[in-house]
Enzyme design. Structure first.
Site: not given
Ligand code: 26Q
Length: 802
Positions: A347, A535-536, A541, A643, A647
């Site tokens: 991702h 978004k986050r 971003k 995503t 939406k």
């Molecule tokens: C990693 C290490 C320690 C703690 C947390 C994490 C962590 C947690 C969640 C790292 C990344 C995430 C989430 C990533 C994420 O949401 N990525 C998004 O995924 C979507 C679905 O594929 C894409 O549409 C987005 O572009 C992408 O940013």
């Protein structure tokens, strides 16, 4: 199920009496919500059991989606809708003087995810069940989901989230299916009679994983799949332990969800969570497989395990461990089964987000798993040596263990048969750049699966007015075959239809305005353009680009008497990871701009800025239907897919975006004239990156719009913010603006101007909006899941509703 409204009413009243011991008149809305929830869940039970029986008897291939996050949101309406009892229940409650909408509000979001990745997992579960596919989720039942955000004096403050405070009606605890997960200790080996080695993990600390199952009902089918979430509890008989300490330490494992912090150093608890999920899930999968098969030799023919990013990648060595140590298979046979069972989705391309674990943490915590990873790495490097003899650099780059670290993405690629990106551009970048050496070695593993969203939640549930208009116009076939929504394009030149679209958008904007008025005490004008970025919060971003542009518009309104623009409301919603200093500064900046702009009598009728507190799934459902403009403005190459962009599109908003992630495919589907594209392309960004960036100072000196807004960040323009925004100004000017905010500023201002003009021509705008809705069918996660099912998992739906 309930045959009619009266049967429902009777059952509901009885349930209410039984669950809260009060008369109907005495019961509160909360009582009623829980009674209804329980009633519905119990009604699901029979079909749930039937589905499991059917899978067992038919020996249908099962897919298990392992994810550290499932961002489900509320489930009441989704369950009613999917079970086909929404109307009966709504009308029955209405007869009793209860508004279903009020009961829905009682439900707390299940917020077990950060953003895109977690929500994608939730959309996929909905599509799997709705397509009658045997696909189940495995995750962690965090006691606290993603933190609750409060804004105090413009700053983000985090509070622990408490979704389980009143219990969760949709789960069933299954203590008899608990599994023990071993950590620490050491490994003993000895020679078996046949000369091969056997291994035993001794003195391990055991943590019990207790499953909580949630039914996942497909949309008007009789398939009910399962989402199994594991909760960490102390093992039953801890010996020689300080019991209280031990209890606290074990429960910690499922205590809270880690916020997505790509800058965060690996924390041991996070690795513990990952193995906890993987070990419990694999054992559960193998147990259920064994009920139908006598050996694991054909495991991969009947089971697919999908890992959502690298977080569950230990599924690879764990499956190897089971096949080697418990089944006594040879390495070669075990490896063949493992690779053919596992598939992996990436991702992100951000290098800093790729997971790595120091051996000094990994090895003592998971001694047997480390040995297996070590052996996988040895064999992999030998294989590489055969292919690239003498090319040490390449082998070092590709190794799974190198420089004292375990590289989880390398393990994932090596140990799975499929590696997919989440949008066309993202997959190309993986193949040609980030993972190029792996692509050269394993070209056939790489494939693209462009993300999708469930149209059942993101259109039917969240936008009932638009859904009705669509159904009234083209019938409801599009609900089962989302690409049929393109029949709407026939209405492109129908003024009455376009007028209805406009009325619906207005009503949805009023609905959101009301929420904003209640929550923030802010009046916004539903006839202004709702320009939305939700978004986050991440530097890539570029919420910063958006807010600097808002500040520029404000300056224009103040200084330039010939400047005019259609009234706009800029709406932001974003959580920043608690330790992400820079992101939190941007939240403060958005709120400072909001305070300035909204309180200026000279501009406030033309320009408003809203920061929505605590953005989450249930709030998102009100936001997307109300948006006119969708902000998708990441630096090209950085957003894997997005995503939210889908939406917005499905709800008729027009994208202002860069050629990044799935925006590119949105443009292809909607047509160039129905999207506002601006900014550097991926190629241009990559070229700059090869050259070590660009000179942001030049843009500062040569563009007085930019120099003005940047000066305002630090010259006291915002009252009481001395020194507050130094870090932002400095990242742009002194640290060379890593995300090309100033580089893209001019292009962004121009495209925003163009969007404003287009909006002023309402007929044109409505047509654009219709074109977006009518071509959004491709972005249903049903399409995505069909592709996964066909190309990666090799499953099909064998079930026809009876
Ligand atoms: C990693 C290490 C320690 C703690 C947390 C994490 C962590 C947690 C969640 C790292 C990344 C995430 C989430 C990533 C994420 O949401 N990525 C998004 O995924 C979507 C679905 O594929 C894409 O549409 C987005 O572009 C992408 O940013």
């Amino acid at each position: 199920m309930f045959s009619d409204k009266d049967a429902f009413k009777e059952a509901f009243l009885k349930k209410l009496e039984m669950t809260c011991g009060k008369s109907f008149g005495e019961s509160t809305e909360k009582d009623r919500y829980f009674a209804l929830g329980q009633l519905v869940r119990e009604h699901i039970s029979t079909e749930w059991i039937n589905t499991n029986e059917r899978y067992r008897i038919d020996k249908e291939k099962q897919v298990y989606y392992l994810s550290i996050e499932f961002l489900l949101g509320r489930l009441l309406r989704q369950n009613l809708m999917n079970l086909g009892i929404e109307n009966i229940v709504e009308e029955g409650l209405h007869d009793l003087g209860i508004d279903l909408k009020n009961l829905e509000e009682i439900e707390v979001d299940a917020g077990l995810g950060n953003g895109g990745l977690g929500r994608l997992a939730a959309c996929f579960l909905d599509s799997l069940a709705s397509l009658n596919l045997a696909g189940h989720g495995f995750g962690i039942r965090y006691k606290h989901g993603l933190f609750e955000q409060k804004i105090v004096d413009g700053y983000q403050v985090e509070l622990p989230e408490q979704w389980l405070r009143n219990g969760h009606v949709w789960e069933v605890r299954k203590p008899d299916l608990a599994i023990e997960v071993p950590f620490w200790g050491h490994v003993e080996s000895w020679k078996k009679e046949n000369g091969s080695l056997a291994f035993r993990h001794l003195n391990a600390e055991l943590i019990t994983a207790v499953p909580y199952d949630m039914p996942v009902a497909g949309y008007q089918t009789d398939t009910i799949n399962t989402l199994r979430l594991w909760s960490a509890e102390p093992a039953p008989y801890p010996v020689n332990k300080d019991i209280l300490n031990y209890k606290r330490e074990t429960e910690q494992v499922s205590e809270f969800l880690y916020p997505d912090d790509t800058h965060d150093e690996g924390k041991i608890l996070r690795l513990k969570q990952q193995y906890f999920l993987v070990c419990a899930s694999l054992k559960s999968i193998v147990q259920s497989y064994r009920r139908q098969h006598s050996s694991l030799r054909e495991f991969h023919e009947y089971v697919s395990i999908h890992i959502n990013d690298t977080h569950p990648v230990l599924a690879i060595p764990e499956l190897m461990r089971i096949l080697l140590d418990e089944e006594g298979m040879s390495w070669e046979e075990a490896w063949n089964i493992t690779v053919n069972t596992i598939s992996y989705t990436n991702h992100t391309t951000l290098a800093e987000a790729l997971e790595k674990w120091p051996i000094r943490i990994f090895q003592p915590l998971l001694p047997r798993i480390y040995m297996i990873v070590y052996e996988i790495n040895e064999r992999f490097c030998q294989e590489l040596w055969q292919e690239y003899e003498g090319d040490w650099t390449r082998i070092e780059n590709m190794a799974i263990i190198a420089h004292g670290q375990v590289k989880m993405a390398h393990l994932a690629i090596c140990g799975s048969h499929s590696v997919n990106g989440v949008a066309a551009l993202h997959t190309e970048i993986l193949k040609l750049r980030e993972m190029n050496q792996f692509y050269q070695y394993y070209p056939d593993k790489f494939n693209n699966k462009t993300n999708g969203i469930t149209h059942r939640r993101w259109l039917i549930k969240s936008n009932p007015l638009l859904t009705k208009l669509i159904n009234d116009s083209i019938g409801n076939e599009w609900i089962r075959e989302p690409e049929e929504i393109q029949k709407l394009l026939a209405y492109e030149n129908n003024p009455a239809f376009l007028e209805q679209l406009s009325v619906i958008k207005k009503k949805n904007k009023e609905r959101l305005s009301e929420v904003i008025r209640k929550q923030a005490g802010l009046q916004i004008d539903p006839s202004s353009i709702f320009d939305v970025q939700v978004k986050r919060l991440h530097a890539y971003k570029r919420q910063l680009l958006n807010i600097l542009h808002v500040l520029y518009l404000y300056n224009q309104l103040k200084e330039n008497s010939s400047f005019s623009m259609p009234p706009r409301t800029f709406i932001f919603g974003a959580k920043a990871s608690p330790g992400y200093y820079y992101a939190k500064k941007i939240i403060k900046l958005i709120n400072s701009v909001a305070a300035k702009v909204n309180n200026d009598p000279q501009t406030r009728d033309q320009l408003k800025v809203v920061f929505l507190e605590n953005y989450r799934v249930s709030l998102a459902e009100l936001v997307f239907p109300a948006a006119d403009i969708s902000e998708q403005i990441s630096t090209a190459t950085k957003e894997a897919s997005g995503t939210g962009n889908m939406k917005f599109m499905m709800n008729g908003a027009i994208t202002v975006g860069t050629l990044d992630g799935a925006n590119i495919e949105i443009k292809e589907k909607a047509g160039d004239e129905n999207i506002f594209i601006f900014g550097l392309t991926a190629e241009e960004v990559l070229k700059y990156e090869r050259q070590g960036g660009y000179n942001s100072m030049e843009y500062y000196h040569h563009d007085n719009r930019i120099s003005k807004v940047l000066t305002q960040l630090t010259n006291g323009f915002f009252p009481d913010t001395a020194g507050e925004f130094e870090a932002i100004a400095s990242s742009l000017l002194m640290e060379n603006d890593q995300y090309y905010v100033l580089r893209d500023f001019d292009a962004y201002a121009k495209i925003q101007h163009k969007a404003g003009l287009a909006y002023s021509d309402q007929q044109r705008w409505l047509k654009m909006s219709l074109r977006n809705i009518g071509t959004s069918g491709f972005f249903s996660s049903d399409r995505t899941i069909r592709e996964y099912a066909d190309d990666i998992w090799g499953i099909r739906s064998s079930h026809i509703k009876v």
